[in-house]
Design a protein around this motif. Structure first.
Motif, PDB file in Angstrom:
ATOM      1  N   TYR A  66      33.480  36.224  35.102  1.00 31.70           N
ATOM      2  CA  TYR A  66      33.500  36.429  36.552  1.00 31.70           C
ATOM      3  C   TYR A  66      32.082  36.365  37.117  1.00 31.70           C
ATOM      4  O   TYR A  66      31.123  36.765  36.461  1.00 31.70           O
ATOM      5  CB  TYR A  66      34.099  37.808  36.899  1.00 31.70           C
ATOM      6  CG  TYR A  66      35.531  37.975  36.451  1.00 31.70           C
ATOM      7  CD1 TYR A  66      36.588  37.561  37.255  1.00 31.70           C
ATOM      8  CD2 TYR A  66      35.822  38.532  35.202  1.00 31.70           C
ATOM      9  CE1 TYR A  66      37.907  37.710  36.841  1.00 31.70           C
ATOM     10  CE2 TYR A  66      37.136  38.676  34.775  1.00 31.70           C
ATOM     11  CZ  TYR A  66      38.176  38.259  35.602  1.00 31.70           C
ATOM     12  OH  TYR A  66      39.480  38.402  35.188  1.00 31.70           O
ATOM     13  N   LYS A  68      34.223  42.887  41.102  1.00 32.13           N
ATOM     14  CA  LYS A  68      35.461  42.781  41.900  1.00 32.13           C
ATOM     15  C   LYS A  68      36.347  41.646  41.392  1.00 32.13           C
ATOM     16  O   LYS A  68      35.899  40.777  40.654  1.00 32.13           O
ATOM     17  CB  LYS A  68      35.095  42.547  43.370  1.00 32.13           C
ATOM     18  CG  LYS A  68      34.375  43.735  44.012  1.00 32.13           C
ATOM     19  CD  LYS A  68      34.785  43.890  45.460  1.00 32.13           C
ATOM     20  CE  LYS A  68      34.533  45.308  45.928  1.00 32.13           C
ATOM     21  NZ  LYS A  68      35.227  45.591  47.171  1.00 32.13           N
ATOM     22  N   GLU A  69      37.613  41.696  41.825  1.00 33.52           N
ATOM     23  CA  GLU A  69      38.597  40.620  41.586  1.00 33.52           C
ATOM     24  C   GLU A  69      38.744  40.278  40.103  1.00 33.52           C
ATOM     25  O   GLU A  69      38.706  39.120  39.700  1.00 33.52           O
ATOM     26  CB  GLU A  69      38.205  39.362  42.384  1.00 33.52           C
ATOM     27  CG  GLU A  69      38.212  39.588  43.891  1.00 33.52           C
ATOM     28  CD  GLU A  69      37.488  38.478  44.641  1.00 33.52           C
ATOM     29  OE1 GLU A  69      37.488  37.343  44.143  1.00 33.52           O
ATOM     30  OE2 GLU A  69      36.923  38.770  45.719  1.00 33.52           O
ATOM     31  N   GLU A 118      40.978  40.602  36.391  1.00 32.83           N
ATOM     32  CA  GLU A 118      42.380  40.655  35.959  1.00 32.83           C
ATOM     33  C   GLU A 118      42.445  41.001  34.473  1.00 32.83           C
ATOM     34  O   GLU A 118      41.650  40.486  33.680  1.00 32.83           O
ATOM     35  CB  GLU A 118      43.060  39.288  36.155  1.00 32.83           C
ATOM     36  CG  GLU A 118      43.470  39.001  37.572  1.00 32.83           C
ATOM     37  CD  GLU A 118      44.141  37.636  37.666  1.00 32.83           C
ATOM     38  OE1 GLU A 118      44.633  37.144  36.636  1.00 32.83           O
ATOM     39  OE2 GLU A 118      44.162  37.073  38.767  1.00 32.83           O
ATOM     40  N   GLY A 160      42.655  49.009  40.278  1.00 26.05           N
ATOM     41  CA  GLY A 160      43.231  47.792  40.849  1.00 26.05           C
ATOM     42  C   GLY A 160      42.512  46.578  40.283  1.00 26.05           C
ATOM     43  O   GLY A 160      42.477  46.360  39.071  1.00 26.05           O
ATOM     44  N   SER A 161      41.894  45.778  41.170  1.00 25.15           N
ATOM     45  CA  SER A 161      41.182  44.578  40.702  1.00 25.15           C
ATOM     46  C   SER A 161      39.675  44.827  40.594  1.00 25.15           C
ATOM     47  O   SER A 161      38.911  43.895  40.400  1.00 25.15           O
ATOM     48  CB  SER A 161      41.449  43.406  41.665  1.00 25.15           C
ATOM     49  OG  SER A 161      40.939  43.729  42.956  1.00 25.15           O
ATOM     50  N   ASN A 162      39.257  46.090  40.723  1.00 27.83           N
ATOM     51  CA  ASN A 162      37.834  46.434  40.592  1.00 27.83           C
ATOM     52  C   ASN A 162      37.563  47.107  39.251  1.00 27.83           C
ATOM     53  O   ASN A 162      38.360  47.935  38.796  1.00 27.83           O
ATOM     54  CB  ASN A 162      37.393  47.391  41.710  1.00 27.83           C
ATOM     55  CG  ASN A 162      37.505  46.754  43.084  1.00 27.83           C
ATOM     56  OD1 ASN A 162      37.581  45.535  43.193  1.00 27.83           O
ATOM     57  ND2 ASN A 162      37.523  47.570  44.126  1.00 27.83           N
TER      58      ASN A 162
END
Length: 458
Positions: free
Chosen positions: A5, A19-20, A22, A49-51
Protein backbone atom coordinates in the motif's frame (compact mmCIF):
# COMPACT_ATOMS: atom_id res chain seq x y z
CA UNK A 1 -0.09 -13.28 0.95
CA UNK A 2 1.94 -10.06 0.66
CA UNK A 3 -0.07 -6.85 0.16
CA UNK A 4 1.46 -3.47 -0.67
CA UNK A 5 0.00 0.00 0.00
CA UNK A 6 0.98 3.64 -0.61
CA UNK A 7 -1.66 5.01 1.74
CA UNK A 8 0.34 6.15 4.78
CA UNK A 9 -1.82 8.86 6.35
CA UNK A 10 0.26 10.08 9.30
CA UNK A 11 3.16 9.27 11.60
CA UNK A 12 3.22 10.02 15.34
CA UNK A 13 6.43 8.95 17.07
CA UNK A 14 6.84 5.19 16.48
CA UNK A 15 3.21 4.80 15.28
CA UNK A 16 2.03 5.04 11.70
CA UNK A 17 -1.53 5.08 10.32
CA UNK A 18 -2.11 3.24 7.02
CA UNK A 19 -5.53 3.71 5.33
CA UNK A 20 -7.60 1.58 2.93
CA UNK A 21 -6.06 -1.77 3.84
CA UNK A 22 -7.67 -5.19 3.36
CA UNK A 23 -7.18 -8.52 5.15
CA UNK A 24 -4.61 -7.15 7.60
CA UNK A 25 -4.54 -8.85 11.04
CA UNK A 26 -3.38 -7.87 14.52
CA UNK A 27 0.33 -8.56 15.21
CA UNK A 28 1.07 -9.11 11.50
CA UNK A 29 4.57 -8.15 10.40
CA UNK A 30 5.08 -5.45 7.80
CA UNK A 31 7.92 -3.49 6.23
CA UNK A 32 8.05 0.06 5.00
CA UNK A 33 10.14 0.82 1.92
CA UNK A 34 11.51 4.36 1.55
CA UNK A 35 12.06 6.02 -1.85
CA UNK A 36 15.83 5.27 -1.63
CA UNK A 37 15.14 1.52 -1.24
CA UNK A 38 15.80 1.39 2.51
CA UNK A 39 13.49 -0.99 4.39
CA UNK A 40 12.32 -0.68 7.99
CA UNK A 41 10.30 -3.29 9.85
CA UNK A 42 7.06 -2.75 11.76
CA UNK A 43 4.11 -4.72 13.11
CA UNK A 44 0.35 -4.16 13.24
CA UNK A 45 -0.85 -2.86 16.61
CA UNK A 46 -4.49 -2.19 15.78
CA UNK A 47 -6.96 -2.71 12.94
CA UNK A 48 -10.08 -0.55 12.75
CA UNK A 49 -12.17 -1.19 9.63
CA UNK A 50 -9.89 -0.36 6.69
CA UNK A 51 -7.36 1.53 8.87
CA UNK A 52 -4.28 -0.12 10.40
CA UNK A 53 -2.01 1.33 13.09
CA UNK A 54 1.49 -0.08 12.80
CA UNK A 55 4.45 0.34 15.11
CA UNK A 56 7.95 0.81 13.75
CA UNK A 57 10.85 -1.20 15.13
CA UNK A 58 13.30 1.46 13.95
CA UNK A 59 13.20 5.27 13.85
CA UNK A 60 10.46 7.04 11.90
CA UNK A 61 12.75 9.89 10.81
CA UNK A 62 13.14 10.50 7.08
CA UNK A 63 9.94 8.71 6.01
CA UNK A 64 8.21 10.50 3.15
CA UNK A 65 4.48 9.79 3.51
CA UNK A 66 3.59 10.25 -0.17
CA UNK A 67 6.43 8.21 -1.69
CA UNK A 68 6.98 5.41 0.87
CA UNK A 69 5.08 2.12 0.62
CA UNK A 70 4.04 -0.41 3.25
CA UNK A 71 4.14 -4.16 2.60
CA UNK A 72 2.13 -6.48 4.88
CA UNK A 73 3.83 -9.88 5.03
CA UNK A 74 0.86 -12.09 5.97
CA UNK A 75 2.40 -13.65 9.12
CA UNK A 76 3.38 -12.69 12.67
CA UNK A 77 6.88 -12.50 14.07
CA UNK A 78 8.79 -15.75 13.51
CA UNK A 79 12.09 -17.23 14.62
CA UNK A 80 14.15 -19.65 12.56
CA UNK A 81 15.18 -22.42 14.97
CA UNK A 82 17.90 -25.05 14.84
CA UNK A 83 20.28 -26.87 17.22
CA UNK A 84 23.00 -24.65 15.75
CA UNK A 85 21.63 -21.84 17.95
CA UNK A 86 23.53 -23.26 20.92
CA UNK A 87 26.72 -21.27 21.51
CA UNK A 88 25.43 -18.26 19.58
CA UNK A 89 24.52 -14.66 20.52
CA UNK A 90 21.49 -12.95 18.92
CA UNK A 91 19.91 -9.52 19.17
CA UNK A 92 16.39 -9.08 20.54
CA UNK A 93 14.87 -9.92 17.14
CA UNK A 94 16.78 -13.18 16.67
CA UNK A 95 19.52 -11.90 14.32
CA UNK A 96 23.08 -13.16 14.98
CA UNK A 97 25.37 -10.44 16.44
CA UNK A 98 28.41 -12.57 17.29
CA UNK A 99 30.01 -12.36 13.85
CA UNK A 100 28.98 -15.91 12.98
CA UNK A 101 26.90 -17.04 9.98
CA UNK A 102 23.11 -16.90 9.71
CA UNK A 103 21.30 -19.88 11.24
CA UNK A 104 20.04 -22.44 8.73
CA UNK A 105 16.57 -22.96 10.17
CA UNK A 106 15.12 -26.45 10.68
CA UNK A 107 11.75 -24.76 11.22
CA UNK A 108 10.14 -21.32 11.52
CA UNK A 109 8.12 -20.88 14.69
CA UNK A 110 5.68 -18.12 15.68
CA UNK A 111 7.32 -16.32 18.62
CA UNK A 112 3.99 -15.67 20.36
CA UNK A 113 3.50 -19.38 20.97
CA UNK A 114 0.80 -20.59 23.36
CA UNK A 115 0.71 -21.12 27.12
CA UNK A 116 0.94 -24.81 27.94
CA UNK A 117 -2.41 -26.60 28.25
CA UNK A 118 -2.88 -27.54 31.95
CA UNK A 119 -4.16 -30.98 30.91
CA UNK A 120 -0.90 -31.61 29.02
CA UNK A 121 1.34 -30.62 31.94
CA UNK A 122 3.47 -33.13 33.80
CA UNK A 123 4.04 -32.36 37.49
CA UNK A 124 7.51 -30.92 38.23
CA UNK A 125 9.40 -33.38 40.45
CA UNK A 126 13.11 -33.51 39.54
CA UNK A 127 15.77 -31.58 41.42
CA UNK A 128 17.93 -29.05 39.55
CA UNK A 129 21.29 -28.35 41.19
CA UNK A 130 22.32 -24.71 40.84
CA UNK A 131 25.42 -25.07 43.03
CA UNK A 132 24.08 -22.26 45.26
CA UNK A 133 23.33 -23.45 48.81
CA UNK A 134 20.64 -20.89 49.63
CA UNK A 135 18.65 -22.15 46.61
CA UNK A 136 19.52 -25.88 46.55
CA UNK A 137 19.29 -26.44 50.30
CA UNK A 138 16.41 -24.16 51.28
CA UNK A 139 14.43 -23.01 48.21
CA UNK A 140 14.98 -25.90 45.85
CA UNK A 141 14.50 -25.43 42.11
CA UNK A 142 12.57 -28.24 40.41
CA UNK A 143 12.62 -29.10 36.69
CA UNK A 144 9.67 -27.41 34.97
CA UNK A 145 9.23 -24.77 37.70
CA UNK A 146 8.91 -20.98 37.35
CA UNK A 147 10.99 -19.43 40.14
CA UNK A 148 11.58 -15.66 39.83
CA UNK A 149 14.34 -13.67 41.51
CA UNK A 150 13.14 -10.40 43.09
CA UNK A 151 16.00 -7.92 43.24
CA UNK A 152 16.51 -4.19 43.72
CA UNK A 153 18.51 -1.66 41.75
CA UNK A 154 22.22 -1.96 42.53
CA UNK A 155 21.95 -5.53 43.87
CA UNK A 156 24.11 -8.20 42.14
CA UNK A 157 21.32 -10.06 40.31
CA UNK A 158 23.41 -10.06 37.10
CA UNK A 159 26.21 -11.94 38.83
CA UNK A 160 23.70 -14.41 40.36
CA UNK A 161 22.02 -14.97 36.97
CA UNK A 162 25.39 -15.72 35.32
CA UNK A 163 26.29 -18.09 38.17
CA UNK A 164 23.01 -20.02 37.87
CA UNK A 165 23.37 -20.19 34.07
CA UNK A 166 26.85 -21.68 34.16
CA UNK A 167 26.45 -24.03 37.17
CA UNK A 168 22.95 -25.51 36.78
CA UNK A 169 22.45 -29.18 35.96
CA UNK A 170 19.88 -31.96 36.38
CA UNK A 171 21.32 -34.80 38.43
CA UNK A 172 21.00 -38.44 37.44
CA UNK A 173 19.91 -37.98 33.84
CA UNK A 174 21.60 -38.43 30.48
CA UNK A 175 19.47 -35.78 28.76
CA UNK A 176 21.24 -32.69 27.50
CA UNK A 177 20.99 -29.51 29.55
CA UNK A 178 20.78 -26.16 27.76
CA UNK A 179 20.40 -22.55 28.91
CA UNK A 180 18.48 -19.86 27.01
CA UNK A 181 19.48 -16.46 28.34
CA UNK A 182 17.43 -13.36 27.44
CA UNK A 183 18.74 -9.95 28.49
CA UNK A 184 15.98 -7.34 28.14
CA UNK A 185 16.67 -3.60 28.11
CA UNK A 186 20.14 -3.83 29.66
CA UNK A 187 23.24 -1.68 29.04
CA UNK A 188 25.97 -2.63 26.59
CA UNK A 189 28.33 -3.10 29.55
CA UNK A 190 25.98 -5.64 31.18
CA UNK A 191 25.48 -7.42 27.87
CA UNK A 192 29.25 -7.76 27.39
CA UNK A 193 29.59 -9.02 30.98
CA UNK A 194 27.17 -11.90 30.35
CA UNK A 195 28.68 -12.91 27.01
CA UNK A 196 32.27 -12.75 28.29
CA UNK A 197 31.32 -14.61 31.48
CA UNK A 198 29.77 -17.46 29.47
CA UNK A 199 32.80 -17.60 27.19
CA UNK A 200 35.26 -17.52 30.11
CA UNK A 201 33.68 -20.54 31.78
CA UNK A 202 32.83 -22.48 28.61
CA UNK A 203 29.09 -22.29 29.43
CA UNK A 204 28.50 -20.55 26.07
CA UNK A 205 28.64 -23.95 24.31
CA UNK A 206 25.28 -24.97 25.83
CA UNK A 207 23.77 -21.47 25.91
CA UNK A 208 21.64 -19.43 23.49
CA UNK A 209 21.88 -15.70 24.26
CA UNK A 210 19.34 -13.06 23.17
CA UNK A 211 20.36 -9.54 24.10
CA UNK A 212 18.23 -6.40 23.79
CA UNK A 213 19.98 -3.18 24.75
CA UNK A 214 18.47 -0.18 26.55
CA UNK A 215 18.77 1.98 23.39
CA UNK A 216 16.94 -0.57 21.19
CA UNK A 217 13.26 0.13 20.34
CA UNK A 218 10.65 -0.63 23.02
CA UNK A 219 8.71 -2.90 20.66
CA UNK A 220 11.83 -5.10 20.32
CA UNK A 221 11.89 -5.42 24.11
CA UNK A 222 8.43 -7.02 23.94
CA UNK A 223 9.69 -9.58 21.42
CA UNK A 224 12.96 -10.61 23.15
CA UNK A 225 11.54 -12.88 25.93
CA UNK A 226 9.23 -14.49 23.38
CA UNK A 227 12.18 -15.15 21.05
CA UNK A 228 13.95 -16.86 23.96
CA UNK A 229 10.92 -18.96 24.90
CA UNK A 230 10.41 -20.01 21.27
CA UNK A 231 14.03 -21.20 21.06
CA UNK A 232 13.53 -23.00 24.41
CA UNK A 233 10.35 -24.73 23.21
CA UNK A 234 12.16 -26.03 20.15
CA UNK A 235 15.14 -27.36 22.16
CA UNK A 236 12.91 -28.85 24.89
CA UNK A 237 10.02 -30.37 22.97
CA UNK A 238 11.63 -31.13 19.61
CA UNK A 239 15.18 -31.99 20.75
CA UNK A 240 14.36 -33.46 24.22
CA UNK A 241 16.65 -31.13 26.18
CA UNK A 242 16.24 -29.83 29.71
CA UNK A 243 16.18 -26.07 29.13
CA UNK A 244 16.68 -23.39 31.76
CA UNK A 245 15.34 -20.00 30.61
CA UNK A 246 16.71 -16.95 32.44
CA UNK A 247 15.13 -13.58 31.60
CA UNK A 248 16.57 -10.35 33.02
CA UNK A 249 15.07 -7.79 33.55
CA UNK A 250 11.27 -8.28 33.52
CA UNK A 251 10.86 -4.71 34.87
CA UNK A 252 12.34 -3.32 31.62
CA UNK A 253 9.88 -5.50 29.68
CA UNK A 254 6.92 -4.12 31.68
CA UNK A 255 8.14 -0.53 31.18
CA UNK A 256 8.21 -1.14 27.40
CA UNK A 257 4.68 -2.54 27.59
CA UNK A 258 3.57 0.60 29.43
CA UNK A 259 5.26 2.82 26.82
CA UNK A 260 3.49 1.07 23.94
CA UNK A 261 0.17 1.12 25.80
CA UNK A 262 0.50 4.89 26.34
CA UNK A 263 1.33 5.42 22.64
CA UNK A 264 -1.89 3.57 21.77
CA UNK A 265 -3.80 5.83 24.22
CA UNK A 266 -5.13 2.84 26.20
CA UNK A 267 -6.75 3.38 29.60
CA UNK A 268 -3.98 2.83 32.18
CA UNK A 269 -4.29 0.47 35.16
CA UNK A 270 -2.23 0.35 38.38
CA UNK A 271 0.76 2.74 38.34
CA UNK A 272 0.12 3.48 34.66
CA UNK A 273 0.72 -0.10 33.49
CA UNK A 274 -1.87 -1.52 31.07
CA UNK A 275 -4.79 -3.42 32.57
CA UNK A 276 -3.71 -6.57 30.72
CA UNK A 277 -0.26 -6.72 32.43
CA UNK A 278 -1.26 -9.86 34.37
CA UNK A 279 -2.55 -11.60 31.22
CA UNK A 280 0.57 -10.61 29.29
CA UNK A 281 2.88 -11.99 32.01
CA UNK A 282 0.81 -15.19 32.23
CA UNK A 283 1.00 -15.89 28.47
CA UNK A 284 4.79 -15.69 28.81
CA UNK A 285 5.40 -17.48 32.13
CA UNK A 286 2.98 -20.31 31.40
CA UNK A 287 5.00 -21.44 28.40
CA UNK A 288 7.41 -23.06 30.90
CA UNK A 289 6.87 -26.52 32.32
CA UNK A 290 6.99 -30.24 31.52
CA UNK A 291 4.73 -31.84 28.91
CA UNK A 292 3.23 -35.30 29.20
CA UNK A 293 4.91 -37.62 26.70
CA UNK A 294 7.92 -35.33 26.16
CA UNK A 295 11.40 -35.92 27.59
CA UNK A 296 12.41 -32.26 27.56
CA UNK A 297 11.27 -29.45 29.84
CA UNK A 298 11.46 -25.69 30.31
CA UNK A 299 12.39 -24.30 33.72
CA UNK A 300 12.16 -20.52 34.02
CA UNK A 301 13.95 -18.00 36.24
CA UNK A 302 12.64 -14.50 35.46
CA UNK A 303 14.64 -11.76 37.22
CA UNK A 304 13.03 -8.44 38.08
CA UNK A 305 14.21 -5.36 39.94
CA UNK A 306 11.51 -4.10 42.28
CA UNK A 307 11.10 -0.31 41.87
CA UNK A 308 12.08 1.31 45.22
CA UNK A 309 12.46 -2.25 46.65
CA UNK A 310 8.65 -2.38 46.85
CA UNK A 311 7.43 -5.99 46.76
CA UNK A 312 3.81 -4.75 46.45
CA UNK A 313 4.62 -3.00 43.14
CA UNK A 314 2.48 -4.43 40.28
CA UNK A 315 5.43 -6.17 38.56
CA UNK A 316 6.59 -8.40 41.48
CA UNK A 317 3.02 -8.62 42.80
CA UNK A 318 1.56 -10.07 39.58
CA UNK A 319 4.63 -12.23 38.94
CA UNK A 320 4.20 -13.77 42.40
CA UNK A 321 0.62 -14.80 41.56
CA UNK A 322 1.64 -16.68 38.42
CA UNK A 323 4.93 -18.31 39.45
CA UNK A 324 5.73 -20.99 42.04
CA UNK A 325 7.57 -18.94 44.63
CA UNK A 326 10.32 -16.31 44.59
CA UNK A 327 13.97 -15.81 45.56
CA UNK A 328 14.40 -12.40 47.24
CA UNK A 329 17.72 -10.54 47.35
CA UNK A 330 18.46 -8.51 50.49
CA UNK A 331 20.02 -5.06 50.51
CA UNK A 332 21.02 -5.59 54.16
CA UNK A 333 23.03 -8.73 53.33
CA UNK A 334 24.56 -7.01 50.30
CA UNK A 335 25.82 -4.21 52.57
CA UNK A 336 27.49 -6.90 54.72
CA UNK A 337 29.35 -8.09 51.58
CA UNK A 338 27.49 -11.42 51.56
CA UNK A 339 27.36 -12.81 48.03
CA UNK A 340 24.84 -13.86 46.78
CA UNK A 341 22.69 -11.78 49.19
CA UNK A 342 19.71 -14.17 49.19
CA UNK A 343 17.23 -13.44 51.98
CA UNK A 344 16.17 -17.00 52.74
CA UNK A 345 13.29 -16.33 55.17
CA UNK A 346 10.89 -14.45 52.83
CA UNK A 347 12.10 -16.49 49.83
CA UNK A 348 9.96 -19.46 48.88
CA UNK A 349 9.91 -22.35 46.44
CA UNK A 350 6.40 -23.83 46.43
CA UNK A 351 7.58 -27.03 44.72
CA UNK A 352 10.68 -27.68 46.85
CA UNK A 353 9.09 -30.65 48.66
CA UNK A 354 8.56 -32.39 45.29
CA UNK A 355 12.24 -32.31 44.32
CA UNK A 356 14.00 -33.38 47.52
CA UNK A 357 14.42 -36.51 49.62
CA UNK A 358 15.79 -39.99 49.14
CA UNK A 359 16.56 -40.83 45.51
CA UNK A 360 16.46 -37.14 44.52
CA UNK A 361 18.81 -35.34 46.92
CA UNK A 362 19.27 -37.10 50.28
CA UNK A 363 17.00 -38.53 53.00
CA UNK A 364 17.92 -35.80 55.52
CA UNK A 365 17.18 -32.85 53.19
CA UNK A 366 13.65 -32.05 54.36
CA UNK A 367 14.45 -32.16 58.08
CA UNK A 368 17.63 -30.10 57.87
CA UNK A 369 15.92 -27.53 55.63
CA UNK A 370 13.14 -26.99 58.19
CA UNK A 371 15.62 -26.87 61.06
CA UNK A 372 17.89 -24.34 59.31
CA UNK A 373 14.90 -22.06 58.60
CA UNK A 374 13.77 -22.22 62.23
CA UNK A 375 17.27 -21.76 63.67
CA UNK A 376 18.09 -18.80 61.41
CA UNK A 377 14.79 -17.11 62.31
CA UNK A 378 15.48 -17.61 66.05
CA UNK A 379 19.08 -16.43 65.57
CA UNK A 380 17.98 -13.19 63.88
CA UNK A 381 15.55 -12.52 66.74
CA UNK A 382 18.34 -13.15 69.28
CA UNK A 383 20.66 -10.73 67.47
CA UNK A 384 18.00 -8.02 67.48
CA UNK A 385 17.43 -8.59 71.19
CA UNK A 386 21.18 -8.32 71.77
CA UNK A 387 21.24 -4.98 69.92
CA UNK A 388 18.43 -3.57 72.06
CA UNK A 389 19.15 -5.07 75.51
CA UNK A 390 22.82 -6.01 75.31
CA UNK A 391 24.46 -9.44 75.34
CA UNK A 392 23.96 -9.87 79.09
CA UNK A 393 20.18 -10.11 78.60
CA UNK A 394 20.52 -13.25 76.44
CA UNK A 395 20.48 -16.82 77.71
CA UNK A 396 23.32 -19.15 76.74
CA UNK A 397 21.07 -20.81 74.15
CA UNK A 398 20.10 -17.41 72.67
CA UNK A 399 23.80 -16.56 72.33
CA UNK A 400 24.34 -19.82 70.40
CA UNK A 401 21.43 -18.97 68.11
CA UNK A 402 22.88 -15.49 67.47
CA UNK A 403 26.24 -17.09 66.66
CA UNK A 404 24.48 -19.58 64.36
CA UNK A 405 22.71 -16.76 62.43
CA UNK A 406 25.99 -14.94 61.77
CA UNK A 407 27.84 -18.12 60.71
CA UNK A 408 24.88 -19.14 58.56
CA UNK A 409 24.93 -15.83 56.65
CA UNK A 410 28.69 -15.80 56.19
CA UNK A 411 29.30 -19.47 55.31
CA UNK A 412 26.03 -20.96 54.01
CA UNK A 413 24.50 -18.00 52.17
CA UNK A 414 27.71 -16.06 51.44
CA UNK A 415 29.48 -18.65 49.33
CA UNK A 416 30.67 -16.17 46.68
CA UNK A 417 30.02 -16.09 42.95
CA UNK A 418 32.65 -18.70 41.96
CA UNK A 419 31.84 -21.54 44.40
CA UNK A 420 29.84 -24.41 42.92
CA UNK A 421 28.61 -26.68 45.72
CA UNK A 422 27.14 -30.13 45.19
CA UNK A 423 23.93 -30.88 47.10
CA UNK A 424 25.93 -33.20 49.40
CA UNK A 425 28.33 -30.36 50.26
CA UNK A 426 25.36 -28.05 50.94
CA UNK A 427 23.66 -30.59 53.23
CA UNK A 428 26.91 -31.39 55.07
CA UNK A 429 27.55 -27.68 55.64
CA UNK A 430 24.02 -27.37 57.04
CA UNK A 431 24.77 -30.13 59.57
CA UNK A 432 28.08 -28.49 60.46
CA UNK A 433 26.28 -25.23 61.27
CA UNK A 434 23.52 -27.02 63.21
CA UNK A 435 26.21 -28.60 65.41
CA UNK A 436 26.67 -25.08 66.94
CA UNK A 437 23.30 -25.63 68.68
CA UNK A 438 22.58 -28.10 71.50
CA UNK A 439 21.28 -31.43 70.20
CA UNK A 440 18.09 -30.88 72.24
CA UNK A 441 17.23 -27.88 70.00
CA UNK A 442 17.11 -29.98 66.80
CA UNK A 443 13.41 -30.78 67.14
CA UNK A 444 12.54 -30.80 63.43
CA UNK A 445 14.91 -33.60 62.40
CA UNK A 446 14.25 -37.35 62.98
CA UNK A 447 16.60 -38.81 65.63
CA UNK A 448 18.02 -41.41 63.22
CA UNK A 449 19.21 -38.62 60.88
CA UNK A 450 20.78 -36.73 63.81
CA UNK A 451 22.66 -39.89 64.86
CA UNK A 452 23.80 -40.52 61.28
CA UNK A 453 24.75 -37.04 60.03
CA UNK A 454 25.41 -34.66 62.95
CA UNK A 455 29.20 -34.13 63.29
CA UNK A 456 30.73 -34.92 66.69
CA UNK A 457 31.75 -31.78 68.58
CA UNK A 458 35.49 -31.50 69.13
Amino acid sequence: MIREYRTIQEISGPLMLVKEVEGVTYDELAEIELPNGEKRRCRVLEVNGSNAVVQLFESSSGINLAESKVRFLGHGMQLGVSEDMLGRVFDGMGRPIDGGPEILADAWMDVNGLPMNPAARNYPSEFIQTGISAIDGLNTLVRGQKLPIFSGSGLPHASLAAQIARQSKVLGTKSQFAVVFAAVGITFEESEYFVQEFKRTGAIDRTVVFTNLANDPAVERIATPRMALTAAEYLAFEKDMHVLVIITDITNYAEALREISAARKEVPGRRGYPGYLYTDFATMYERAGRRIGKEGSITMIPILTMPEDDITHPIPDLTGYITEGQIILSRELHMKNIMPPIDVLPSLSRLKDKGIGEGKTREDHSGTMNQLFAAYSAGKDARELMTILGEAALSDTDKLYAKFATEFEERYVGQGSETNRSIEETLDLGWELLSILPKSELKRIPMEHIEKYLPEKA
